[in-house]
Scaffold this motif. Structure first.
Motif, PDB file in Angstrom:
ATOM      1  N   LEU A 158       0.825  -1.208   0.000  1.00  0.00           N
ATOM      2  CA  LEU A 158       0.000   0.000   0.000  1.00  0.00           C
ATOM      3  C   LEU A 158       0.860   1.260   0.000  1.00  0.00           C
ATOM      4  O   LEU A 158       0.529   2.256  -0.662  1.00  0.00           O
ATOM      5  CB  LEU A 158      -0.934  -0.010   1.217  1.00  0.00           C
ATOM      6  N   LEU A 161       2.289   1.817  -3.387  1.00  0.00           N
ATOM      7  CA  LEU A 161       1.228   2.383  -4.218  1.00  0.00           C
ATOM      8  C   LEU A 161       1.124   3.889  -3.998  1.00  0.00           C
ATOM      9  O   LEU A 161       0.977   4.658  -4.963  1.00  0.00           O
ATOM     10  CB  LEU A 161      -0.100   1.704  -3.887  1.00  0.00           C
ATOM     11  N   GLN A 162       1.209   4.318  -2.751  1.00  0.00           N
ATOM     12  CA  GLN A 162       1.112   5.750  -2.452  1.00  0.00           C
ATOM     13  C   GLN A 162       2.269   6.527  -3.066  1.00  0.00           C
ATOM     14  O   GLN A 162       2.083   7.611  -3.613  1.00  0.00           O
ATOM     15  CB  GLN A 162       1.068   5.956  -0.932  1.00  0.00           C
ATOM     16  N   THR A 169      -4.756   8.180  -5.246  1.00  0.00           N
ATOM     17  CA  THR A 169      -4.979   6.738  -5.379  1.00  0.00           C
ATOM     18  C   THR A 169      -4.925   6.054  -4.018  1.00  0.00           C
ATOM     19  O   THR A 169      -5.743   5.184  -3.707  1.00  0.00           O
ATOM     20  CB  THR A 169      -3.920   6.127  -6.320  1.00  0.00           C
ATOM     21  N   PHE A 170      -3.954   6.454  -3.211  1.00  0.00           N
ATOM     22  CA  PHE A 170      -3.825   5.905  -1.859  1.00  0.00           C
ATOM     23  C   PHE A 170      -5.096   6.177  -1.057  1.00  0.00           C
ATOM     24  O   PHE A 170      -5.594   5.310  -0.337  1.00  0.00           O
ATOM     25  CB  PHE A 170      -2.605   6.535  -1.190  1.00  0.00           C
ATOM     26  N   VAL A 173      -7.961   3.761  -2.011  1.00  0.00           N
ATOM     27  CA  VAL A 173      -7.785   2.412  -1.458  1.00  0.00           C
ATOM     28  C   VAL A 173      -8.121   2.396   0.031  1.00  0.00           C
ATOM     29  O   VAL A 173      -8.843   1.514   0.520  1.00  0.00           O
ATOM     30  CB  VAL A 173      -6.341   1.916  -1.701  1.00  0.00           C
ATOM     31  N   ILE A 174      -7.601   3.378   0.770  1.00  0.00           N
ATOM     32  CA  ILE A 174      -7.847   3.412   2.213  1.00  0.00           C
ATOM     33  C   ILE A 174      -9.322   3.664   2.514  1.00  0.00           C
ATOM     34  O   ILE A 174      -9.897   3.062   3.433  1.00  0.00           O
ATOM     35  CB  ILE A 174      -6.969   4.508   2.873  1.00  0.00           C
ATOM     36  N   GLY A 176     -11.798   2.740   0.659  1.00  0.00           N
ATOM     37  CA  GLY A 176     -12.467   1.467   0.414  1.00  0.00           C
ATOM     38  C   GLY A 176     -12.358   0.522   1.608  1.00  0.00           C
ATOM     39  O   GLY A 176     -13.342  -0.121   2.004  1.00  0.00           O
ATOM     40  N   LEU A 177     -11.173   0.444   2.187  1.00  0.00           N
ATOM     41  CA  LEU A 177     -11.000  -0.375   3.394  1.00  0.00           C
ATOM     42  C   LEU A 177     -11.810   0.190   4.554  1.00  0.00           C
ATOM     43  O   LEU A 177     -12.342  -0.567   5.376  1.00  0.00           O
ATOM     44  CB  LEU A 177      -9.515  -0.438   3.769  1.00  0.00           C
ATOM     45  N   ALA A 366      -5.300  -1.337   6.740  1.00  0.00           N
ATOM     46  CA  ALA A 366      -5.351   0.094   6.425  1.00  0.00           C
ATOM     47  C   ALA A 366      -4.546   0.917   7.421  1.00  0.00           C
ATOM     48  O   ALA A 366      -3.757   1.791   7.038  1.00  0.00           O
ATOM     49  CB  ALA A 366      -6.803   0.563   6.392  1.00  0.00           C
ATOM     50  N   SER A 369      -0.631   0.941   7.338  1.00  0.00           N
ATOM     51  CA  SER A 369      -0.044   1.757   6.270  1.00  0.00           C
ATOM     52  C   SER A 369       0.038   3.219   6.699  1.00  0.00           C
ATOM     53  O   SER A 369       1.059   3.884   6.490  1.00  0.00           O
ATOM     54  CB  SER A 369      -0.885   1.627   5.001  1.00  0.00           C
TER      55      SER A 369
END
Length: 477
Positions: A158, A161-162, A169-170, A173-174, A176-177, A366, A369
């Motif tokens: 993760l 990805l950030q 984008t990060f 994703v977070i 969504g979690l 989550a 990260s």
């Protein structure tokens, strides 16, 4: 629109401001407020980590509705604290560790401050990795030590990805979690709703014994997490493009000379996580000049952002405590996450228990990260040292993996880690309140006196609670 007390006494005349806005055409490059929301939701994940789950579940199972008031009070204080942290990052273009790193003149003073902040970040990692490991064990029977390694590996992914795809984008994703966490921990309350009278009675501040004070400190440490204070200022800074690079190009002499009579700028990189900056510190910016988006717009968006994030976090935390108060109070073996999972399965069925475990897993993935992000920012801001991402993640994994390998009680480790966080709160909160009250730091966006008073009151309350807890521990009460 959420209101705050940060309306400056020296703000320009409202009529003149309205007239000026009417004359000025709308800037099409200014994004809508809704698109500016996101950093607080990422920071808000820290308020829903496995430490929160363990503290709130334990409080509900042992004391029923007694500590509902602690969860509510903690969430109110968290709103104020996160708003101040985000405002600092937006207005100055620097994170709280960066600002403190520039103001603490003593090298040993910076190192001492970094050490306590780093210990807090490691306590955060401890809770999040253990929580993820427990969730994997409950869902798939994965041994705890392997579950910890898997959780750490996912957190590295993760963070990569950030660093490669950027903050937005990060955030997706977070968030969504975060949605998975909210569903997993709240469904059970709708299946078995709490008693309204008991819920209202829990809003009356009181303690039952020394252990309830310990749990209150644990809940507050899990709710007002110091690393989230550091992280939110950095997330807000990273989310919006800064003008620091433009200032460096327009005034290269401020960055130093090559020594040959030719003056040129040092490299000043974007503030993204994991991106190495130039050898010299970036130049200071005047308050409110750090972004291309008008600061007033960002501050207004931040109020919405923090309000939404804290509403979600507060509701979920309260639901966790109520879930335990309704279904686990007086039930044997519910003093651990494993026992709570089994008891929920017996009381509400396997679907609710599975959703709870899935929420716990998403919480661990989550929040670990965000915790690693905060730890890296703390180190760079105070020591100007950028450790490679994977190396740092591996180092901070070690304490959690050792505890899992030695077989310590995971739930007790989670609760005690939150107490450690509670003791770290004043070191982050007091400087934050002091800095955001200074006109020299935030200009006209400095705190209103009543905002500062509320921050001081929160600091005094938390420090007093920690002092009482220390006295209880050392006296054996």
């Amino acid at each position: 629109m959420p209101k705050t007390l940060d309306d400056e006494t020296d703000a320009p005349d409202a009529t003149a401001t309205t007239a000026a806005r009417a004359r000025r055409p709308r800037d099409p490059s200014v994004p809508r407020v809704a698109w500016l929301i996101g950093p607080a939701l990422v920071a808000g994940v820290a308020y829903l980590d496995p430490g929160n789950v363990a503290s709130n579940m334990t409080a509900g199972a042992q004391y029923g509705y007694l500590l509902v008031w602690v969860v509510v009070l903690g969430n109110v204080m968290a709103w104020l604290i996160q708003y101040l942290s985000a405002k600092l990052g937006i207005v100055t273009g620097r994170s709280l560790p960066e600002v403190l790193g520039g103001r603490i003149r003593s090298r040993w003073g910076r190192r001492a401050y970094w050490l306590q902040a780093e210990l807090v970040a490691m306590a955060t990692d401890l809770a999040e990795v253990i929580g993820g490991a427990v969730a994997l064990n409950l869902l798939f029977g994965v041994p705890l030590i392997w579950g910890g390694l898997i959780t750490g590996a996912v957190s590295i992914g993760l963070l990569v990805l950030q660093s490669r795809r950027g903050p937005r984008t990060f955030e997706f994703v977070i968030i969504g979690l975060l949605a998975i966490i909210a569903i997993g921990f709240t469904v059970g309350v709708f299946v078995a709703p709490p008693d309204p009278a008991g819920l209202l009675g829990g809003l009356v501040p009181r303690f039952a014994d020394a252990n309830s004070v310990l749990l209150a400190a644990s809940i507050l440490g899990a709710t007002i997490m110091p690393h989230a204070i550091y992280a939110h200022s950095a997330l807000s800074r990273d989310r919006f493009a800064t003008r620091r690079g433009e200032q460096a190009r327009s005034a290269p002499a401020a960055l130093g000379s090559t020594g040959t009579g030719t003056v040129g700028p040092r490299p000043v990189a974007w503030h993204g996580f994991g991106v190495r900056r130039g050898t010299d510190a970036a130049p200071e910016l005047a308050p409110g000049t750090a972004t291309h988006v008008p600061t007033d717009v960002l501050v207004r968006a931040t109020r919405w952002d923090v309000s939404i994030a804290m509403a979600i976090a507060g509701t979920v935390n309260l639901c966790i405590l109520l879930l335990a108060a309704v279904n686990l109070a007086g039930v044997e073996g519910t003093d651990s996450l494993e026992g709570a999972y089994a008891a929920l399965g017996t009381a509400l069925g396997p679907v609710i228990a599975t959703l709870f475990a899935v929420g716990l897993l998403a919480s661990g993935l989550a929040s670990t990260s965000v915790g690693a992000y905060a730890g890296a920012e703390i180190m760079y801001g105070l020591l100007h040292v950028r450790v490679p991402l994977i190396l740092r993640r591996l180092v901070t994994l070690v304490p959690a993996l050792v505890i899992l390998w030695l077989g310590f009680d995971p739930t007790l480790s989670l609760v005690l880690s939150q107490v450690v966080l509670s003791f770290g709160i004043p070191f982050a909160l007091v400087p934050l309140v002091a800095l955001t009250a200074k006109a020299g730091v935030l200009g006209r966006w400095r705190n209103h006196w009543a905002t500062t008073a509320a921050g001081v009151a929160a600091s005094v309350f938390l420090i007093t609670l920690n002092g009482v807890l220390l006295w209880l521990v050392f006296t054996g009460a």
